[in-house]
Design an enzyme around this catalytic site. Sequence first.
Site, short mmCIF file in Angstrom:
data_model
loop_
_atom_site.label_atom_id
_atom_site.label_comp_id
_atom_site.label_asym_id
_atom_site.label_seq_id
_atom_site.Cartn_x
_atom_site.Cartn_y
_atom_site.Cartn_z
N TYR A 67 -1.86 -4.75 6.65
CA TYR A 67 -0.96 -4.99 6.11
C TYR A 67 0.09 -6.28 5.50
O TYR A 67 -0.45 -7.20 6.92
CB TYR A 67 0.36 -3.92 6.37
CG TYR A 67 0.82 -2.76 5.84
CD1 TYR A 67 0.79 -3.50 4.78
CD2 TYR A 67 0.27 -0.95 6.20
CE1 TYR A 67 1.52 -1.62 3.74
CE2 TYR A 67 0.27 -0.24 5.10
CZ TYR A 67 1.23 -0.58 3.53
OH TYR A 67 0.98 0.34 3.43
N GLU A 69 2.83 -7.02 2.88
CA GLU A 69 3.82 -7.16 2.60
C GLU A 69 4.38 -8.60 2.28
O GLU A 69 4.65 -8.74 3.64
CB GLU A 69 4.83 -6.18 2.17
CG GLU A 69 3.93 -4.80 2.17
CD GLU A 69 5.61 -3.82 2.33
OE1 GLU A 69 6.86 -3.18 2.65
OE2 GLU A 69 5.30 -2.31 2.20
N ASP A 212 -2.58 -11.14 -23.02
CA ASP A 212 -3.39 -9.81 -21.97
C ASP A 212 -4.86 -10.19 -22.47
O ASP A 212 -5.10 -9.99 -23.35
CB ASP A 212 -3.00 -8.66 -22.22
CG ASP A 212 -3.85 -7.57 -21.32
OD1 ASP A 212 -5.24 -8.19 -20.65
OD2 ASP A 212 -3.32 -6.42 -21.31
N THR A 238 -7.26 -8.29 -16.52
CA THR A 238 -8.27 -8.15 -15.37
C THR A 238 -8.88 -8.97 -14.65
O THR A 238 -9.39 -10.15 -15.21
CB THR A 238 -8.23 -6.89 -15.90
OG1 THR A 238 -9.39 -7.87 -16.81
CG2 THR A 238 -7.92 -5.75 -16.13
N LYS A 241 -13.60 -7.58 -15.63
CA LYS A 241 -14.63 -7.12 -16.78
C LYS A 241 -15.23 -8.55 -17.22
O LYS A 241 -16.12 -8.82 -16.27
CB LYS A 241 -13.19 -7.45 -18.07
CG LYS A 241 -12.95 -5.88 -17.94
CD LYS A 241 -11.51 -5.53 -18.81
CE LYS A 241 -11.25 -3.95 -18.59
NZ LYS A 241 -9.83 -4.05 -19.48
N ARG A 247 -12.47 -4.95 -9.69
CA ARG A 247 -10.85 -3.98 -10.01
C ARG A 247 -10.26 -4.91 -9.92
O ARG A 247 -10.22 -4.97 -8.46
CB ARG A 247 -11.40 -2.89 -9.91
CG ARG A 247 -12.57 -1.98 -9.86
CD ARG A 247 -13.02 -0.62 -10.19
NE ARG A 247 -12.33 -0.49 -11.83
CZ ARG A 247 -13.20 -0.62 -12.71
NH1 ARG A 247 -14.27 -1.13 -12.58
NH2 ARG A 247 -12.26 -0.61 -14.19
C1 LIG Z 1 -8.83 -2.65 -19.55
C2 LIG Z 1 -7.10 -3.91 -19.54
C3 LIG Z 1 -6.28 -3.43 -19.42
C4 LIG Z 1 -6.34 -2.34 -17.99
O1 LIG Z 1 -6.84 -2.92 -17.01
P1 LIG Z 1 -7.00 -1.24 -15.68
O2 LIG Z 1 -7.55 -2.03 -15.02
O3 LIG Z 1 -7.92 -0.29 -16.54
O4 LIG Z 1 -5.96 -0.40 -15.35
C5 LIG Z 1 -5.57 -4.01 -19.88
N1 LIG Z 1 -4.77 -4.38 -21.14
C6 LIG Z 1 -6.42 -4.46 -21.05
C7 LIG Z 1 -6.23 -5.57 -23.43
C8 LIG Z 1 -7.38 -4.63 -21.34
O5 LIG Z 1 -9.00 -4.59 -21.68
#
Ligand SMILES: *Cc1c(COP(=O)(O)O)cnc(C)c1O
Length: 446
Positions: A67, A69, A212, A238, A241, A247
């Site tokens: 933990y 926090e 994003d 994220t 990807k 993740r």
């Molecule tokens: C994949 C993605 C997310 C969210 O990711 P998660 O890990 O699935 O919650 C948010 N915004 C965009 C543009 C994404 O491609």
Amino acid sequence: MNEKKEYFHFIYFVNINMTIQTTDPELAQALENELHREREGLEMIPSENFVSPAVLEALGSVGTNKYSEGFPGKRYYGGNTCIDVIETLAQTRAKTLFGVSHANVQPYSGSPANQAVCFALLKPGEKLMGLNLTYGGHLTHGWKVNFSGTYYESVQYVTDPDGWLNYDTLAKQVLEERPKLLFVGATAYPRIFDWARLSEVARSVDAYLVADISHIAGLIVGGVHPSPVGYADVITTTTHKTLRGPRGAMILCNGEPSEPMKTPPERSRQYLPTMIDRAVFPGLQGGPHNHQTAAIAVALHEASQPAFKEYAVQVVQNAKTLATELSNRQFHLVTGGTDNHLLLIDLTNKNIGGADAEKALDRAGITVNKNTIPNDPRKPYDPSGIRLGTPPLTTRGMKEKEMILIAEWINEAIIHWSHREKLDDIRRKVKELTGQFPLYPELRYV
Ligand SMILES: *Cc1c(COP(=O)(O)O)cnc(C)c1O
């Protein structure tokens, strides 16, 4: 050996080398099956990738036991000297790699990261704008059933019918709507974003521009997509990807060094680091996932190596090759092609819906996902398109030569989508090809 005795020891001592196979064969078999599925098929979902064995090792590490926090040096639990080193490494690497002064590496995933940004920048009921989900946006950019479309006043923008983002139309709508926050980012947009223009659009109404970059973070680091740094106020991404980490997610920004234990004097761009940190913790989350943070640190180190640039270049070259080969076979690509890692295919001229196409390709060993296209006349559950991408296959080492083979298999599978023998035949060829590109050859769960 007496199995009961061994189990007894396992409960009280963790110093026995127990494997999932010995303690939980049922789960081990399910993992083994997933490993084989990943190994033997062609993974073409553009939001997926294969992490390195080093990232996998960090993800399965003792960091999960702790933990912590708070933030490095400011924790609500003792015993965090080692965790502080791990999180600081992840932060420093993120800042260096993207060229920002502040990085929060604690969001559990992309959606919580976007939630934290909204929580940091908006009061409930304030207005945000985002790209409509069915035009390639994300749920968390203001979709009606999502928190972002429920707790805030959400206005959605769309692309032109040909799939291109129209910056003039967007500028006009932003001037009319005057949102406080403008999300830009996509899950199915095959083109490059003009960050300079987008920042002009956001500034025209003094809105926060939130980039994003979840899908394209690895391409940005690899230098094949322009970076929003210097244009966006806040960047979310994220890590799993194109960036090829576990993740997880990160929030990046610039501003005065974070003082997460104090309420900032005001909500303004200057105090973004503190606002973001406080929104993640204690605003939204509890203890950070330290095993995930460790794996993010490893992935960021990998992404800083010269080989990662080559990877990013190849991802785009593979996507462009696939686009050319599929276009030659009368596939209609939304926007006419791709600049990045993904293709959005409009199947309306192929006498098949996205759901049937996904199913047929799955049987042929090619994993893609059904997807809406701009102005889709069909329902989201059975839309007119499929979306596919090259990041996982490129990680395995596939190049243009393989893309040409794969384009032909996709073509055959779509033509013969109801012929099981034909699809099984393709599947055999797929298995033969993937056998030449080993994936985790040492790994086994049973
Ligand atoms: C994949 C993605 C997310 C969210 O990711 P998660 O890990 O699935 O919650 C948010 N915004 C965009 C543009 C994404 O491609």
